[in-house]
Design a protein around this motif. Structure first.
Motif, PDB file in Angstrom:
ATOM      1  N   LEU A 143       0.829  -1.202   0.000  1.00  0.00           N
ATOM      2  CA  LEU A 143       0.000   0.000   0.000  1.00  0.00           C
ATOM      3  C   LEU A 143       0.865   1.253   0.000  1.00  0.00           C
ATOM      4  CD1 LEU A 143      -3.200   0.945   0.682  1.00  0.00           C
ATOM      5  CD2 LEU A 143      -1.920   1.877   2.609  1.00  0.00           C
ATOM      6  N   THR A 144       1.879   1.284   0.866  1.00  0.00           N
ATOM      7  CA  THR A 144       2.701   2.477   1.025  1.00  0.00           C
ATOM      8  C   THR A 144       3.521   2.773  -0.216  1.00  0.00           C
ATOM      9  OG1 THR A 144       2.853   2.053   3.408  1.00  0.00           O
ATOM     10  CG2 THR A 144       4.467   3.567   2.449  1.00  0.00           C
ATOM     11  N   LEU A 145       4.179   1.756  -0.751  1.00  0.00           N
ATOM     12  CA  LEU A 145       5.033   1.983  -1.914  1.00  0.00           C
ATOM     13  C   LEU A 145       4.222   2.392  -3.133  1.00  0.00           C
ATOM     14  CD1 LEU A 145       7.530  -1.001  -1.549  1.00  0.00           C
ATOM     15  CD2 LEU A 145       7.783   1.352  -0.738  1.00  0.00           C
ATOM     16  N   GLY A 146       2.927   2.033  -3.152  1.00  0.00           N
ATOM     17  CA  GLY A 146       2.052   2.446  -4.243  1.00  0.00           C
ATOM     18  C   GLY A 146       1.357   3.771  -3.994  1.00  0.00           C
ATOM     19  N   GLY A 147       1.649   4.425  -2.887  1.00  0.00           N
ATOM     20  CA  GLY A 147       1.043   5.720  -2.568  1.00  0.00           C
ATOM     21  C   GLY A 147       0.427   5.721  -1.194  1.00  0.00           C
ATOM     22  N   GLY A 148      -0.643   4.921  -1.003  1.00  0.00           N
ATOM     23  CA  GLY A 148      -1.161   4.738   0.344  1.00  0.00           C
ATOM     24  C   GLY A 148      -2.366   5.560   0.723  1.00  0.00           C
ATOM     25  N   SER A 149      -3.474   5.398  -0.002  1.00  0.00           N
ATOM     26  CA  SER A 149      -4.727   6.063   0.347  1.00  0.00           C
ATOM     27  C   SER A 149      -5.423   5.290   1.463  1.00  0.00           C
ATOM     28  CB  SER A 149      -5.636   6.134  -0.884  1.00  0.00           C
ATOM     29  OG  SER A 149      -6.887   6.711  -0.589  1.00  0.00           O
ATOM     30  N   GLY A 150      -6.038   6.023   2.406  1.00  0.00           N
ATOM     31  CA  GLY A 150      -6.734   5.384   3.513  1.00  0.00           C
ATOM     32  C   GLY A 150      -7.595   6.367   4.278  1.00  0.00           C
ATOM     33  N   GLY A 157      -2.264  12.775   5.738  1.00  0.00           N
ATOM     34  CA  GLY A 157      -1.636  12.547   4.447  1.00  0.00           C
ATOM     35  C   GLY A 157      -1.665  11.081   4.063  1.00  0.00           C
ATOM     36  N   LEU A 158      -1.167  10.780   2.884  1.00  0.00           N
ATOM     37  CA  LEU A 158      -1.090   9.403   2.420  1.00  0.00           C
ATOM     38  C   LEU A 158      -0.077   8.618   3.258  1.00  0.00           C
ATOM     39  CD1 LEU A 158      -0.896  10.073  -1.433  1.00  0.00           C
ATOM     40  CD2 LEU A 158      -2.948   9.514  -0.111  1.00  0.00           C
ATOM     41  N   ALA A 159      -0.160   7.290   3.169  1.00  0.00           N
ATOM     42  CA  ALA A 159       0.814   6.469   3.891  1.00  0.00           C
ATOM     43  C   ALA A 159       2.232   6.832   3.473  1.00  0.00           C
ATOM     44  CB  ALA A 159       0.542   4.985   3.639  1.00  0.00           C
ATOM     45  N   CYS A 160       2.459   7.052   2.176  1.00  0.00           N
ATOM     46  CA  CYS A 160       3.817   7.375   1.726  1.00  0.00           C
ATOM     47  C   CYS A 160       4.278   8.732   2.235  1.00  0.00           C
ATOM     48  CB  CYS A 160       3.926   7.289   0.204  1.00  0.00           C
ATOM     49  SG  CYS A 160       3.161   8.630  -0.721  1.00  0.00           S
ATOM     50  N   ASP A 161       3.350   9.650   2.525  1.00  0.00           N
ATOM     51  CA  ASP A 161       3.738  10.935   3.100  1.00  0.00           C
ATOM     52  C   ASP A 161       4.350  10.767   4.485  1.00  0.00           C
ATOM     53  OD1 ASP A 161       2.769  12.371   0.909  1.00  0.00           O
ATOM     54  OD2 ASP A 161       0.761  12.552   1.782  1.00  0.00           O
ATOM     55  N   ASN A 162       4.023   9.653   5.129  1.00  0.00           N
ATOM     56  CA  ASN A 162       4.502   9.390   6.481  1.00  0.00           C
ATOM     57  C   ASN A 162       5.683   8.427   6.522  1.00  0.00           C
ATOM     58  OD1 ASN A 162       2.396  10.768   8.358  1.00  0.00           O
ATOM     59  ND2 ASN A 162       1.190   9.792   6.761  1.00  0.00           N
ATOM     60  N   LEU A 163       6.148   7.999   5.341  1.00  0.00           N
ATOM     61  CA  LEU A 163       7.306   7.114   5.263  1.00  0.00           C
ATOM     62  C   LEU A 163       8.573   7.945   5.448  1.00  0.00           C
ATOM     63  CD1 LEU A 163       8.414   4.246   4.561  1.00  0.00           C
ATOM     64  CD2 LEU A 163       8.501   5.018   2.176  1.00  0.00           C
ATOM     65  N   VAL A 164       9.381   7.600   6.445  1.00  0.00           N
ATOM     66  CA  VAL A 164      10.587   8.391   6.724  1.00  0.00           C
ATOM     67  C   VAL A 164      11.879   7.634   6.444  1.00  0.00           C
ATOM     68  CG1 VAL A 164       9.405   9.833   8.410  1.00  0.00           C
ATOM     69  CG2 VAL A 164      10.577   7.782   9.182  1.00  0.00           C
ATOM     70  N   LEU A 190      10.309   5.551  -4.030  1.00  0.00           N
ATOM     71  CA  LEU A 190       9.535   4.613  -3.210  1.00  0.00           C
ATOM     72  C   LEU A 190       8.207   5.201  -2.745  1.00  0.00           C
ATOM     73  CD1 LEU A 190      12.306   2.988  -0.966  1.00  0.00           C
ATOM     74  CD2 LEU A 190      11.293   2.110  -3.084  1.00  0.00           C
ATOM     75  N   HIS A 191       8.000   6.488  -2.951  1.00  0.00           N
ATOM     76  CA  HIS A 191       6.751   7.143  -2.553  1.00  0.00           C
ATOM     77  C   HIS A 191       5.743   7.113  -3.693  1.00  0.00           C
ATOM     78  CE1 HIS A 191       9.416   8.512   0.596  1.00  0.00           C
ATOM     79  NE2 HIS A 191       8.381   9.011   1.255  1.00  0.00           N
ATOM     80  N   GLY A 192       5.405   5.913  -4.141  1.00  0.00           N
ATOM     81  CA  GLY A 192       4.433   5.771  -5.217  1.00  0.00           C
ATOM     82  C   GLY A 192       4.904   4.889  -6.345  1.00  0.00           C
ATOM     83  N   GLY A 193       6.215   4.633  -6.422  1.00  0.00           N
ATOM     84  CA  GLY A 193       6.765   3.832  -7.509  1.00  0.00           C
ATOM     85  C   GLY A 193       6.626   2.344  -7.315  1.00  0.00           C
ATOM     86  N   GLY A 194       6.017   1.926  -6.202  1.00  0.00           N
ATOM     87  CA  GLY A 194       5.730   0.515  -5.989  1.00  0.00           C
ATOM     88  C   GLY A 194       6.976  -0.315  -5.753  1.00  0.00           C
ATOM     89  N   GLY A 195       6.816  -1.621  -5.981  1.00  0.00           N
ATOM     90  CA  GLY A 195       7.906  -2.557  -5.724  1.00  0.00           C
ATOM     91  C   GLY A 195       8.838  -2.724  -6.900  1.00  0.00           C
TER      92      GLY A 195
END
Length: 468
Positions: A143-150, A157-164, A190-195
Motif C-alpha cells: 500500500l505504502t510503496l504504491g502511494g497509500g490512500s486510507g 496525508g497518504l501512507a507514503c507521506d509518512n514514510l521516513v 519509493l513514494h508511489g513507484g511501488g515494488g
C-alpha cells in the motif's frame, strides 16, 4: 520467462533458507499460494517463506542462478496479481510481520510482511496512528510503496507521506538504507513507484496522536442516492481535515443497524470517519441526519477496531478501477449514481466516491496521482460467480468513462488492475515516469521486479521506450 525446475533442484534453496520453501508437491501449497483475488490463478514453482532479510537475499540469488521470474508477496492484496509469478519464485514476506513503536520519537517500524492489522494493533495502545489501508488485511509495504490512500489521509496525508526511511534489498543482493538524506532519489521513487526497485524488508513511519476516533454509517435505499450524494458533496466540500470517509453504493449487509427491508438490496451509504470525539462528528453530520437515514451506526471506537470492520472477503473475484476528478458538478454526480444500477447485487461489490483534499492536497509531489484531485471514483468489483466477469468489467469501465470529462487524466495505481502501460504512465505522469525509469535503471537494470505496474528501465535516455 521462468524455466521448469525438477523437484530436486529446489533442495539447494531449502538448504539456504531459515524459513520453509513450499512447492506444488507440498501439503499446504494451495493455501500458501492463494491470494485475495481468486481471478489470479498463477502457480509458482516455489514459494520461499522468508523469515529474515537474509532469506530474501538467498532467494534472490537462487532466482538469478535458475532464471526464475520473481514475485514479492507482502499482504497479497494486489488486484493485478503482482504477488504471484506463474512458474516462478515467490518471495513470501508474511512471516516478517513484526511492528515496533517508539512513542517518544513518534515512529513505528514495520517489517516487510506486516499488514495494517499488525501495524494498528501495535500503535493503538499508544493512541498513535498513521494512514493505512481501508481494511486490516492490506499489506503495509504494498500500500505504502504504491502511494497509500486510507481513512486518515485527509488528516495525516497518504501512507507514503509518512514514510521516513526504508530498508531495501536489490535484485543483486545489496542491502540498502534510504531516507531523505541517503539515496534521496530512490527514496523519492519509493513514494508511489511501488515494488519496482527492490524488496522492502523494513519501513519506518511517522505516527501521530489519535486519542479519539469516531464513525458514522448512514444508510438509505438506492432511490435516495442522488439526494444523499448531493448532501454529502456539500458537506465534504471544504470539510475540516479531521473528516474522512466516502459515499458508497453497496448491497445492504445483514448487520444489526440495517433494516430487514434493505438487506440484500442496492443501498446508498454515507460513511464518515472522524479523528475526534463522537459528539463533534454528530454535530458535523447534522445535514445527513436531517435526511432521515433508514439505518445508522454512529459510535466512537478505537481506530484499530474500525480497521477490521470493513474487511472484505478473501477468495472472491476482484476487478477494480479508478477515475480521479478535479470537480464534481451535478451531471458528474448524477452519472455516478445512475451507474450503480449496473453493479451486481447481491454481492460484495461496492461503488465508492472518496473525498481527497485536506492533507492529501498539501502533500509533497511524490510520483503518484495529481494532488489537486478533489474526488476519486472507485468501482470495487468483488463477487463470486465467474459468469459476472463481463458485467463487472463493463460496469467498471463505463462508470469511469462516464465521469472522465471531469477527470484529471491520471489514476491512483493501487486502485486498478492491469489496464495497460498507458494507464501506468498516466498514473505517474510522463515526467515522473521518466525520472522513475532512471532510478529503475540504477537499482534494477535487468527489470527483475516488474510484477507491480512495471516501470521499464531507462536505456539510452529514452525512459518511455517500449511502454506503448
Amino acid at each position: 520467462m521462468s524455466h521448469p525446475l525438477e523437484p530436486a533442484a529446489v533442495a539447494p534453496l531449502r538448504d539456504r533458507l531459515s524459513g520453509p520453501v513450499v512447492t506444488p508437491a507440498d501439503a499446504g501449497y494451495e493455501d500458501t499460494r492463494a491470494v485475495f483475488n481468486s481471478m489470479v490463478t498463477a502457480r509458482p514453482q516455489a514459494i520461499a517463506r522468508c523469515t529474515s532479510p537474509g532469506d530474501v537475499t538467498e532467494a534472490l540469488a537462487f532466482a538469478r542462478e535458475t532464471g526464475l521470474e520473481v514475485a514479492v508477496r507482502g499482504g497479497g492484496h494486489s488486484v493485478s496479481g503482482a504477488s504471484l509469478a506463474d512458474g516462478g519464485l515467490v518471495l513470501d514476506l508474511r512471516p516478517l510481520n513484526r511492528v515496533s513503536v517508539d512513542r517518544e520519537r513518534g515512529l513505528a517500524v514495520a517489517a516487510g510482511g506486516a499488514n495494517w492489522g499488525d501495524f494498528d494493533r501495535a500503535t493503538q495502545p499508544h493512541h498513535l496512528a498513521t494512514t493505512g489501508g481501508r481494511v486490516s488485511t492490506t499489506g503495509v509495504a504494498g500500500l505504502t510503496l504504491g502511494g497509500g490512500s486510507g481513512w486518515l489521509e485527509r488528516r495525516f496525508g497518504l501512507a507514503c507521506d509518512n514514510l521516513v526511511a526504508a530498508e531495501l534489498i536489490t535484485a543483486d543482493g545489496r542491502h540498502i538504507h534510504t531516507d531523505e538524506r541517503h539515496r534521496s532519489e530512490l527514496f523519492w521513487a519509493l513514494h508511489g513507484g511501488g515494488g519496482n526497485f527492490g524488496v522492502a524488508t523494513e519501513l519506518t513511519f511517522a505516527v501521530h496522536p489519535l486519542p479519539e476516533f469516531a464513525i458514522a454509517m448512514l444508510l438509505w435505499p438506492a432511490e435516495d442516492g442522488l439526494e444523499i450524494a448531493q448532501r454529502y458533496r456539500a458537506l465534504l466540500t471544504g470539510a475540516p481535515d479531521t473528516v474522512g470517509g466516502g459515499l458508497v453504493f453497496l448491497t445492504g449487509p445483514p448487520e444489526d443497524f440495517v433494516p430487514d427491508a434493505l438487506v440484500g438490496r442496492l443501498c446508498c451509504m454515507a460513511l464518515l470517519t472522524y479523528a475526534g470525539p463522537e459528539t463533534e462528528l454528530r454535530e458535523f453530520a447534522a445535514p445527513l441526519f436531517a435526511a432521515e437515514p433508514r439505518g445508522q451506526l454512529v459510535t466512537g471506537l478505537p481506530y484499530a477496531e474500525f480497521q477490521h470492520m470493513l474487511d472484505d472477503p478473501p477468495g472472491q473475484r476482484n476487478y477494480w478501477s479508478d477515475e480521479n476528478l478535479t470537480s464534481l458538478p451535478d451531471e458528474a454526480l448524477r452519472r455516478f449514481c445512475d451507474h450503480a444500477r449496473d453493479m451486481p447485487v447481491p454481492s460484495a461489490s461496492q461503488q465508492w466516491l472518496f473525498p481527497w483534499g485536506g492533507a492529501v492536497a498539501r502533500g509533497q509531489e511524490w510520483p503518484g496521482f495529481d494532488r489537486g484531485a478533489a474526488w476519486a471514483v472507485h468501482p470495487f468489483g468483488v463477487y463470486a460467480d465467474p459468469a459476472d466477469d463481463a458485467r463487472v468489467r463493463a460496469w467498471s469501465r463505463e462508470l469511469c468513462a462516464a465521469v472522465r470529462p471531469w477527470g484529471t487524466g491520471d489514476t491512483y495505481l493501487n486502485f486498478i488492475g492491469d489496464e495497460g502501460q498507458d494507464r501506468i504512465v498516466a498514473g505517474y505522469g510522463e515526467r515522473n515516469y521518466r525520472r522513475l525509469a532512471e532510478v529503475k535503471a540504477e537499482y534494477d537494470p535487468d527489470n527483475v521486479f516488474h510484477r507491480w505496474h512495471a516501470i521499464v528501465p531507462a536505456t539510452g535516455g529514452t525512459a518511455l521506450a517500449g511502454t506503448r
